[in-house]
Enzyme design. Sequence first.
Site, short mmCIF file in Angstrom:
data_model
loop_
_atom_site.label_atom_id
_atom_site.label_comp_id
_atom_site.label_asym_id
_atom_site.label_seq_id
_atom_site.Cartn_x
_atom_site.Cartn_y
_atom_site.Cartn_z
CE1 TYR A 94 14.32 3.26 1.26
CE2 TYR A 94 16.34 2.99 0.00
CZ TYR A 94 14.98 2.88 0.11
OH TYR A 94 14.27 2.34 -0.95
CE LYS A 142 13.80 -0.34 -3.29
NZ LYS A 142 12.79 -0.76 -4.27
P1 NAD Z 1 3.30 2.39 -3.64
O1 NAD Z 1 2.97 1.87 -2.31
O2 NAD Z 1 2.66 3.66 -4.08
O3 NAD Z 1 2.95 1.29 -4.78
C1 NAD Z 1 3.14 -0.08 -4.59
C2 NAD Z 1 2.41 -0.86 -5.65
O4 NAD Z 1 2.67 -2.24 -5.42
C3 NAD Z 1 0.89 -0.71 -5.63
O5 NAD Z 1 0.40 -0.67 -6.96
C4 NAD Z 1 0.39 -1.99 -4.96
O6 NAD Z 1 -0.89 -2.41 -5.37
C5 NAD Z 1 1.44 -2.96 -5.48
N1 NAD Z 1 1.59 -4.17 -4.65
C6 NAD Z 1 2.14 -4.29 -3.43
N2 NAD Z 1 2.14 -5.59 -3.05
C7 NAD Z 1 1.57 -6.28 -4.06
C8 NAD Z 1 1.29 -7.65 -4.28
N3 NAD Z 1 1.60 -8.58 -3.39
N4 NAD Z 1 0.68 -8.00 -5.44
C9 NAD Z 1 0.34 -7.09 -6.37
N5 NAD Z 1 0.61 -5.78 -6.23
C10 NAD Z 1 1.21 -5.38 -5.09
O7 NAD Z 1 4.87 2.47 -3.69
P2 NAD Z 1 5.94 3.31 -4.54
O8 NAD Z 1 6.56 4.29 -3.63
O9 NAD Z 1 5.38 3.76 -5.83
O10 NAD Z 1 7.01 2.17 -4.77
C11 NAD Z 1 7.21 1.50 -5.99
C12 NAD Z 1 8.70 1.24 -6.15
O11 NAD Z 1 9.38 2.50 -6.25
C13 NAD Z 1 9.30 0.49 -4.95
O12 NAD Z 1 10.26 -0.42 -5.41
C14 NAD Z 1 10.00 1.62 -4.20
O13 NAD Z 1 11.07 1.18 -3.40
C15 NAD Z 1 10.48 2.48 -5.35
N6 NAD Z 1 10.85 3.86 -5.00
C16 NAD Z 1 10.02 4.64 -4.28
C17 NAD Z 1 10.43 5.92 -3.92
C18 NAD Z 1 9.54 6.84 -3.10
O14 NAD Z 1 10.02 7.84 -2.60
N7 NAD Z 1 8.28 6.52 -2.96
C19 NAD Z 1 11.68 6.40 -4.32
C20 NAD Z 1 12.47 5.59 -5.10
C21 NAD Z 1 12.06 4.31 -5.43
#
Ligand code: NAD
Length: 426
Positions: free
Chosen positions: A266, A275
């Site tokens: 990661y 990131k």
């Molecule tokens: P997720 O897959 O639940 O959500 C992703 C969102 O992005 C959705 O609303 C989707 O519709 C949208 N999306 C993706 N491609 C798109 C596009 N081309 N146009 C418009 N919308 C688009 O993911 P998540 O886990 O909530 O991730 C969101 C952020 O949080 C990311 O940057 C991720 O790295 C970060 N994050 C996640 C975690 C975890 O454990 N899930 C931890 C820390 C940080």
Amino acid sequence: MVSQESQRTQDECIRELIDYLKIMATDLFSISVIKPKVRGFVCITTHPDGCAAHVKEQIEFIQSKSKIQGGPKKVLVIGCSTGYGLASRITAAFGCEADTLGVFSGRSYNNGRPASPGWYNTIALENEAQKLGFYAKSIKGDAFSNATKQEVIDTLKAELGPVDLVVYSLASARRIDPKTGEVYKSALKPVGKAFSGKTVDTDKKIVTEISLEPATDKEVMDTIKVMGGEDWKMWMHILGENELLAKGCISIAYSYIGPEITKPLYRDGTIGKAKEDLENTAEAIQKILTPLNGRAHVVISKAIVTQASSAIPVLSLYVALLFKFMKEQGTHEDCIQQIYRLFASKLYNHVELETDEANRIRIDDLEMQTDIQAKIQALWNTITTENVCELTDIQGCSNDFLKLFGFGMPNIDYEKGTTIERDFSN
Ligand code: NAD
């Protein structure tokens, strides 16, 4: 008296009639019983009522907490339909009484196939927000494209005005560069040297070893193009140029650091490079917001089960152990709990903001506690398929995963048919 023969004929007729009516109903309203069909790290079916119930559950959690003071009133959430973006929108709308505009990419229902969870979640969120009189509208489109950005600008100009919070929460596997039309695909690979490690199939509960070759330079650069900060900066530029950032506007983007166990894949891997780029972009965005007395921050959040995180090998096994120990300790937070704490104790409520040395907001503090990490480290090498259910919270992860697709919600009768056709009211 009815003979046995004619009784059978009557029963057959009734059965045939019921079958016929079922087919008619299916044709007319696409009523069907929807069960989860998991394929690897995705579920190819979605339950519309379950998704709506999942959104409602998150809204009710926020409504059960104290209102957030000094919160935003007009909010743009880019990536609003699932995971951290959805939780941010719910917290803004129901915890701060904000009007929200969302952007997401989601598949509509089609040919008897249910829509993607984000589609149903977003409809449910809009309905609930509108019931309380809040503005809630969502743009369906590719957030990376100029066309979607322009649609958002036009909508804000016509309907909402300048925003005081911009949440950037995209997780995507590909991006089309809006300037060149080139398609970039992100990779989940180590950088510099090969990696071997343990992972788990959350659905089948099977622990396996995976080996991954290091990414090429192109794969690293492409992942940065997709998941780095370039697009966040483009959004903030275009919003600024069009005078759609309000005085004191805050912009946040979500990132992850995580423990040593997941580091080679990661934080030191392709996604970690992206990131780092995202985190460095906060500085450039701060320059846009400084004249407005605003702030830009990357928020380092906790590992949770979302569609995006489910695709990351090794992380799934780590999360199963993390959940077990955090639940035992009483510090476990799901997506909505994390974001409420972010808004209520870091961003708003007139608290003095604390950041780390890199100007990042840390809500991964409970995950990264030394004792939790030591317990995970101590058990890591002993986890096998035979003991994964006993020693980890793999069942909790599996339940969370199914909830993302609307399954396993209490008060939903999954044996009853439902319609997949759900549409936006505006
Ligand atoms: P997720 O897959 O639940 O959500 C992703 C969102 O992005 C959705 O609303 C989707 O519709 C949208 N999306 C993706 N491609 C798109 C596009 N081309 N146009 C418009 N919308 C688009 O993911 P998540 O886990 O909530 O991730 C969101 C952020 O949080 C990311 O940057 C991720 O790295 C970060 N994050 C996640 C975690 C975890 O454990 N899930 C931890 C820390 C940080």
